[in-house]
Scaffold this motif. Structure first.
Motif, PDB file in Angstrom:
ATOM      1  N   UNK A 113       0.790  -1.235   0.000  1.00 40.37           N
ATOM      2  CA  UNK A 113       0.000   0.000   0.000  1.00 40.37           C
ATOM      3  C   UNK A 113       0.823   1.287   0.000  1.00 40.37           C
ATOM      4  N   UNK A 114       2.100   1.213   0.374  1.00 38.53           N
ATOM      5  CA  UNK A 114       2.931   2.417   0.364  1.00 38.53           C
ATOM      6  C   UNK A 114       3.899   2.453  -0.815  1.00 38.53           C
ATOM      7  N   UNK A 115       3.798   1.467  -1.697  1.00 32.21           N
ATOM      8  CA  UNK A 115       4.718   1.398  -2.826  1.00 32.21           C
ATOM      9  C   UNK A 115       4.388   2.448  -3.875  1.00 32.21           C
ATOM     10  N   UNK A 116       5.418   2.889  -4.583  1.00 34.97           N
ATOM     11  CA  UNK A 116       5.252   3.866  -5.647  1.00 34.97           C
ATOM     12  C   UNK A 116       5.819   3.282  -6.939  1.00 34.97           C
ATOM     13  N   UNK A 117       5.327   3.794  -8.013  1.00 30.28           N
ATOM     14  CA  UNK A 117       5.803   3.390  -9.340  1.00 30.28           C
ATOM     15  C   UNK A 117       6.165   4.658 -10.091  1.00 30.28           C
ATOM     16  N   UNK A 118       7.410   4.751 -10.509  1.00 29.48           N
ATOM     17  CA  UNK A 118       7.875   5.983 -11.141  1.00 29.48           C
ATOM     18  C   UNK A 118       7.107   6.319 -12.417  1.00 29.48           C
ATOM     19  N   UNK A 119       6.464   5.303 -13.018  1.00 29.23           N
ATOM     20  CA  UNK A 119       5.710   5.537 -14.245  1.00 29.23           C
ATOM     21  C   UNK A 119       4.268   5.950 -13.980  1.00 29.23           C
ATOM     22  N   UNK A 120       3.837   5.880 -12.716  1.00 27.21           N
ATOM     23  CA  UNK A 120       2.447   6.204 -12.380  1.00 27.21           C
ATOM     24  C   UNK A 120       2.317   7.660 -11.943  1.00 27.21           C
TER      25      UNK A 120
END
Length: 308
Positions: free
Chosen positions: A198-205
């Protein structure tokens, strides 16, 4: 001079003092029902750790509700009821689910927010058929194994105040999404979203799940302790759920000896869970507003609260 830290740090004793006479609205029998499979949580833990935490969250939720009312008054409109959303992250086997259930139960017994719902991100995993088609069945729990677009739509609809929002359900027995069954969310006062991702990020998002959170918690522990807890849980499942012929794991692990089970669980930890922890989960720890750090005995020893 100490280097600047974005967190206040509390040991167990100091944090317990922040309870400030908050009553204990939980019996020992209720606690036993809320505990995870091999999670060790005592009434003392509830009193010293979770009551101060629910008191803090109550203050935050109440302030958020007041701010929402003032904003509606300023804009001269009646905005829809918007839940306060709490995200809970951390490794497999660290005890997130127990933390989430405890907070749900305790927060629902405060005035101002009696309706508290809990959703786990397991329901937003792709079905096994899709994971197998993609060739990532061995990466279940990794970011690519989740239907993030569906999760974002769900949490966006909840946060926009839609009267009714549905979430898919997941079965740990069949290890798959449950077809034709859903969890319905009806404008709760608080929504708790629990999951390793739930705290993960995606540089493409452009939008992340955590963008919708009002508060976030990371449940932490030393890796060797989490690994031991994972193996202990695996051995317990070997004697219980894995004996069920309907279990996805029955033909795979149901007939293993105890030593074979230890070896199998250690291999799964090393090849899958530890890798996911280091690559995707642990890097998100410092994005949380609160970090609960457990000791080897499962008790929370340190609390880090982000400064406002």
């Amino acid at each position: 001079m100490k280097p600047y830290s974005p967190y206040y740090e509390f040991d167990r004793k100091v944090w317990a003092g922040l309870r400030d006479h908050t009553p204990l609205p939980l019996t020992d029998d209720e606690l036993q029902e809320l505990k995870g499979l091999n999670d060790q949580v005592s009434i003392e833990e509830v009193e010293e750790i979770y009551l101060p935490l629910t008191r803090l969250l109550h203050l935050y939720v109440k302030a958020s509700q007041q701010l929402h009312q003032m904003t509606s008054s300023f804009l001269h409109n009646e905005a829809p009821k918007v839940p306060y959303i709490i995200g809970i992250a951390g490794s497999v086997a660290v005890g997130k689910s127990t933390t989430a259930r405890l907070l749900q139960t305790l927060l629902a017994r405060w005035d101002h927010h009696r309706k508290v719902d809990l959703v786990t991100t397991d329901g937003f995993l792709y079905p096994n058929a899709i994971l197998e088609k993609k060739g990532i069945m061995n990466k279940k729990g990794f970011p690519e194994s989740y239907d993030i677009k569906k999760l974002l739509r769900f949490i966006g609809d909840v946060k926009s105040g839609k009267p009714e929002v549905k979430a898919p359900l997941y079965s740990h027995l069949t290890y798959d999404i449950v077809e034709d069954e859903q969890q319905t969310i009806h404008q709760p006062d608080i929504l708790i979203v629990e999951g390793i991702n739930v705290l993960q990020v995606n540089k493409d998002a452009k939008v992340f799940v955590s963008d919708f959170f009002d508060f976030s918690i990371y449940v932490d522990a030393e890796e060797h302790d989490i690994e031991n807890w994972y193996i202990d849980r695996f051995l317990l499942l070997r004697r219980t759920a894995f004996t069920n012929r309907q279990s996805y794991f029955h033909p795979r692990f149901g007939n293993l000896t105890e030593q074979e089970s230890i070896e199998a669980s250690r291999q799964i930890w090393k090849e899958i869970n530890a890798k996911n922890l280091h690559e995707n989960i642990l890097p998100t720890k410092r994005r949380a507003q609160l970090i609960l750090t457990k000791g080897a005995d499962h008790t929370i020893q340190k609390i880090h609260l982000r400064k406002l």
